[in-house]
Design a protein around this motif. Structure first.
Motif, short mmCIF file in Angstrom:
data_model
loop_
_atom_site.label_atom_id
_atom_site.label_comp_id
_atom_site.label_asym_id
_atom_site.label_seq_id
_atom_site.Cartn_x
_atom_site.Cartn_y
_atom_site.Cartn_z
N GLU A 38 0.83 -1.21 0.00
CA GLU A 38 0.00 0.00 0.00
C GLU A 38 0.86 1.25 0.00
O GLU A 38 0.59 2.22 -0.72
CB GLU A 38 -0.92 0.00 1.22
N GLN A 59 -8.30 -6.00 0.60
CA GLN A 59 -6.99 -5.40 0.37
C GLN A 59 -6.91 -4.79 -1.02
O GLN A 59 -6.33 -3.72 -1.21
CB GLN A 59 -5.90 -6.45 0.56
N ARG A 109 -8.37 -1.32 -1.09
CA ARG A 109 -7.48 -0.29 -0.55
C ARG A 109 -6.42 0.11 -1.58
O ARG A 109 -6.03 1.27 -1.66
CB ARG A 109 -6.82 -0.80 0.73
N ARG A 123 -5.94 3.94 -3.88
CA ARG A 123 -4.66 4.65 -3.96
C ARG A 123 -4.12 4.74 -5.38
O ARG A 123 -3.17 5.47 -5.63
CB ARG A 123 -3.63 3.96 -3.06
#
Length: 583
Positions: free
Chosen positions: A217, A239, A242, A246
């Protein structure tokens, strides 16, 4: 051997014109704009001035066989190389037909490159032997290094990848695909420096180890130019969400596993993340994908041009719903679990399709529980007239179906039909499949690559030699009846560059009929054929500029178990293991 490594002709009809019309500076400027390897090769053979101009302006190099030339010869010929693509082992190593420790070690190349190309930026390797020590050497020797791609390589581990992450401060691409590596851990993601932010391509889909999602990340958040991200199956849907938040700028995405349960809120957040990815044109991954979570993709499907489901055993019902949202597909890879019904939907929903690959979910399953047949293939061809590339695994086919398919799609450049039962005839007429492949080569005038299968007589190869005038690569297995078949191909296919043959009755007469051909080809592979050591020795004697290598099995007689023939300007290789006999 690269054609540019030949000595140029002293002069041609245009030499005086080129010398008087183009000053060196202008000629070099023009050639620096030429990207095609073939065009540059041709330009280098015009005259000495063009040869020298091409020499000094070439920055990218493609070598299709690492033993066709030595790194020392390359370094003398091209002083300004920044990007190298290098292929090693024969393609049949993908089918475990090439023993371990055969060769193709990258280190000898790196030793030379470090001395003459300290400015090297890109290295793309396929079927090469790569050690952790070599990767560390690479990472520390080229300070401006940017691109590393490893495809079907072996000998290294994630420790070597850690060295790349830690030391290549300008890295823009790290692409790790289908390698025989030791996947120790995912801690390599934590080795990127905290201020590292240049990555544009990251692909570790084929790795199996757990990764640090926090490290990933942070890396994705820093790399604002990241456009390709392909993660492995250990990344969960939550996951993935996320990561997408980004990196909404992604154009290619390889997802993780679609199996873990999501709450209603998590599902909505994932769906929103996909809808915000406005530029996606490629999706792959989708391990364990089911009808339950596939709808999260729908919002991102409208602009997809490539859908790769070669990791996802999606059933036909789920596939139909997904496909309805993908009207712009140009490329599609699927398992045969989509069945004929799924392929019929492809024909209906994907009129722009140019490439189709259908893989077997279980190639060793004898009973046909699922799979695709000739009817699915015909349906795709009827609805996708722009189809140019096909790789199709099936258990049954007919001559009539193939004739219909190529009539619907006459612009095939790559036609790879794999009938999985060796020697399978037309299941409706019990006739050989000769007329099927005859129809392919007669109709598809642009054909460059052909893989044949099924029950085939020499007639198929007579058709190929007579009609396949643009054919460059031919793969043959469990086919033919006599040496005549191979002779037809070698005599008739003037542009042939690669010939791959396994488990066929072709013998010495067939092999030696190509004496005039092999020096213009990249390579010949023959395994489990009727070639003997004596035939191979005769070939080596008649064509000393060829490397004639025989891979001998234990306790074998005079037969040449596996024969690999290729042209080289470097002579016999110096690192051949004991089981490789060089003639």
């Amino acid at each position: 051997m690269n054609p540019t490594l030949k000595k140029p002709r002293e002069s041609v009809d245009l030499s005086e014109l080129t010398q008087s019309t183009f000053p060196d500076e202008v000629l070099e400027k023009v050639l620096s704009l030429v990207q095609s390897h073939k065009d540059r090769n041709s330009a280098s053979l015009v005259c000495k001035d063009w040869y020298n101009a091409e020499r000094w302006t070439r920055t990218k190099l493609f070598i299709g066989n690492c033993y066709s030339v030595s790194p020392e010869i390359v370094a003398r010929r091209f002083p300004k190389i920044k990007s190298v693509t290098l292929k090693g082992k024969p393609r049949f190593s993908d089918f475990n037909l090439v023993p371990e420790n055969w060769g193709a070690d990258i280190q000898a190349w790196l030793d030379v490159f470090a001395k003459v190309y300290p400015f090297l930026e890109e290295l793309r390797l396929k079927r090469m032997a790569v050690s952790d020590e070599s990767l560390e050497f690479l990472a520390k020797s080229f300070h401006g290094f940017k691109v590393l791609s490893l495809l079907s390589c072996d000998g290294f581990s994630t420790d070597g990848i850690s060295s790349i992450a830690a030391h290549c401060k300008s890295l823009t691409e790290l692409d790790i695909q289908e390698n025989g590596m030791d996947d120790i851990s995912g801690s390599w993601l934590s080795c990127f420096p905290d201020d590292f932010a240049s990555l544009e391509v990251l692909n570790f889909a084929s790795l199996n180890s757990e990764i640090s999602i926090d490290a990933l990340e942070r890396l994705v958040s820093r790399c604002k130019s990241l456009r390709v991200l392909k993660v492995n199956k250990n990344v969960t849907l939550s996951q993935l969400q996320r990561l997408l938040v980004r990196a909404p700028q992604l154009i290619e995405l390889g997802t993780g596993c679609f199996l873990p349960d999501l709450t209603s809120r998590q599902y909505a957040e994932l769906e929103s993340a996909f809808s915000n990815c406005k530029n996606l044109h490629t999706i792959s991954g989708l391990w364990e994908a089911t009808y339950r979570y596939l709808p999260v993709l729908y919002a991102a499907c409208a602009s997809l041009t490539f859908l790769n489901l070669s990791y996802a055993t999606i059933r036909s019902g789920e596939f139909l719903k997904l496909l309805a949202h993908c009207p712009s597909l140009r490329r599609l890879w699927v398992f045969d679990t989509v069945k004929d019904e799924g392929l019929e939907a492809v024909g209906t929903s994907c009129p722009l399709l140019e490439e189709l690959r259908v893989f077997p979910a279980d190639p060793f399953e004898e009973d046909i529980v699922h799979g695709v047949t000739e009817s699915g293939f015909v349906a795709v061809s009827a609805g996708c007239p722009k189809l140019q590339y096909v790789l199709y695994f099936c258990r049954q086919m007919t001559n009539a179906a193939v004739a219909t398919i190529v009539r619907n799609c006459p612009d095939f450049t790559h036609f790879r039909l794999c009938i999985m039962n060796p020697g399978q005839p037309d299941y409706m007429t019990n006739e050989p499949m000769d007329e099927a492949f005859g129809a392919v080569v007669k109709t598809c005038k642009k054909l460059q690559r052909l893989s044949v299968s099924g029950l085939l007589t020499d007639l198929t190869f007579e058709y190929i030699g007579r009609y396949a005038k643009n054919l460059e690569t031919l793969s043959v297995a469990f086919a033919g009846r006599s040496d005549w078949g191979m002779q037809c191909v070698l005599e008739g296919c003037s542009k042939l560059r690669k010939l791959e043959i396994r488990d066929c009755p072709f013998g010495n007469a067939a092999l030696l009929s190509g004496l005039e051909k092999y020096e213009s080809m990249r390579c010949l592979w023959m395994s489990a054929c009727s070639v003997t050591m004596n035939g191979c020795r005769l070939l080596a004697q008649e064509r000393p500029r060829l490397n004639v290598e025989v891979i001998k099995d234990e306790n074998s007689d005079d037969s040449a178990d596996k024969l690999y023939v290729y042209r080289s300007v470097a002579g016999p290789r110096r690192d051949a293991p004991p089981f490789v006999v060089t003639l």
